[in-house]
Design a protein around this motif. Structure first.
Motif, short mmCIF file in Angstrom:
data_model
loop_
_atom_site.label_atom_id
_atom_site.label_comp_id
_atom_site.label_asym_id
_atom_site.label_seq_id
_atom_site.Cartn_x
_atom_site.Cartn_y
_atom_site.Cartn_z
N ASP A 1 0.85 -1.19 0.00
CA ASP A 1 0.00 0.00 0.00
C ASP A 1 0.89 1.24 0.00
N LEU A 2 0.58 2.22 -0.83
CA LEU A 2 1.42 3.42 -0.95
C LEU A 2 1.57 4.14 0.39
N ASP A 3 0.50 4.21 1.16
CA ASP A 3 0.57 4.93 2.44
C ASP A 3 1.47 4.23 3.46
N SER A 4 1.68 2.93 3.28
CA SER A 4 2.54 2.19 4.22
C SER A 4 4.01 2.26 3.84
N LEU A 5 4.32 2.75 2.64
CA LEU A 5 5.71 2.84 2.18
C LEU A 5 6.37 4.10 2.71
N PRO A 6 7.64 4.03 3.06
CA PRO A 6 8.34 5.23 3.55
C PRO A 6 8.62 6.20 2.41
N ARG A 7 8.87 7.43 2.76
CA ARG A 7 9.31 8.42 1.76
C ARG A 7 10.83 8.27 1.65
N TRP A 8 11.26 7.66 0.56
CA TRP A 8 12.64 7.21 0.43
C TRP A 8 13.66 8.35 0.50
#
Length: 332
Positions: free
Chosen positions: A158-165
């Motif tokens: 899920d995009l919301d669960s991914l960190p901001r790299w």
């Protein structure tokens, strides 16, 4: 008589220049004149000036105030300078991973492998790309919602669960250091392949006849035989990690606590015009690189025997291994 002797002394240098030795010396001096002039003009003189500037509080133009060793003390006391040194550890860790992967792929691709030439070219290709271009590639790769996030979403994340790299301080420096693994692994792999292919093939055949596994061949034959190249690559990788510039400068612009030592030095010298402090940072970096290089050589000296003949030392290691095996033969 005195006039004749004086004339002979005057003619002597001309005779020397016309002789074979004189002509050879003239050619050597003429060929060295241009590169030595360029080296002194663009390397040694600027380096001498940089050492001089490091003892002043100064801008490029204007008044210079002597401050002694204050700039050198500030390198370790200022938060931005010290944090930049700390960030080098991320790139050092990446360089070690890069060397391990390069050695792994080099060991596999040094022997006959289906599609080996294709994989060699594919792994080496990133090294041919300009560092600035690599920075722009990974800038789009890591940007929120772009390549990496799209791929991860495709496999179920899920995009919301991914960190901001690039903005999350817990992971952004790891992301930037990973770009150096992708770019420089191929270069190290090619150097390792060249070293591995120079090892005597009879040693592999003898080891196989005695039942040695691939890991034992690598441990007792390949690694000791290429230790000089491993040390060289390690020194270059560690030195390069201390001098990392493009990933931080191009991808994040040094924001979000990603400014490496070189980026911080660039900002101090060109944005805030603290030329003296930036010069001191450069001298400190040179000292750190020298210390790290000496430390690596000492470590390798204790890890590996200091055999003058590499193949002889390798045979000794295989003999020690085979003596532990029942009925093992030894290599003479």
């Amino acid at each position: 008589m005195d006039n004749v002797k004086s004339n002979q002394k005057r003619i002597h240098p001309i005779r020397f220049l016309k002789s074979r030795k004189g002509q050879r010396a003239s050619i050597i001096i003429l060929f060295l004149l241009v590169p030595m002039t360029l080296l002194i003009t663009f390397t040694y003189l600027p380096f001498e000036k940089m050492i001089e500037f490091s003892f002043y509080k100064m801008k490029y133009l204007g008044r210079r105030t002597p401050v002694g060793f204050k700039n050198y003390i500030d390198v370790f006391k200022r938060e931005d300078c010290f944090r930049a040194l700390y960030l080098s550890l991320y790139y050092m860790g990446a360089s070690l991973i890069q060397l391990v992967l390069a050695l792994y792929f080099a060991t596999i691709l040094s022997f006959k492998v289906k599609g080996g030439k294709f994989f060699k070219g594919a792994i080496f290709f990133p090294y041919l790309i300009c560092g600035i271009a690599v920075g722009f590639i990974f800038k789009f790769f890591f940007t929120r919602g772009f390549v990496l996030d799209t791929v991860l979403q495709a496999v179920g994340f899920d995009l919301d669960s991914l960190p901001r790299w690039l903005s999350d301080t817990r992971i952004n420096n790891i992301s930037l250091a990973a770009t150096s693994v992708w770019r420089y692994m191929g270069q190290n792999m090619v150097l390792f392949i060249g070293a591995i292919m120079s090892v005597d093939s009879e040693m592999y055949e003898a080891a196989e006849l005695d039942g040695a596994s691939k890991w034992q061949e690598f441990k007792y034959i390949i690694l000791p035989s290429i230790r000089t190249v491993v040390l060289l690559n390690l020194i270059l990788s560690i030195s390069g990690s201390l001098s990392a510039f493009e990933p931080s400068y191009v991808i994040t612009g040094g924001t979000a606590e990603t400014a490496t030592y070189f980026v911080t030095m660039h900002v101090l010298a060109h944005n805030t015009k603290k030329v003296g402090l930036a010069s001191a940072m450069a001298i400190v970096l040179m000292g750190i690189i020298i210390l790290v290089t000496v430390a690596q050589k000492l470590i390798f000296h204790f890890i590996f025997d200091n055999d003058s003949d590499i193949s002889k030392g390798t045979r000794k290691r295989m003999n020690r291994y085979l003596k532990k095996q029942e009925g093992g033969n030894t290599y003479e």
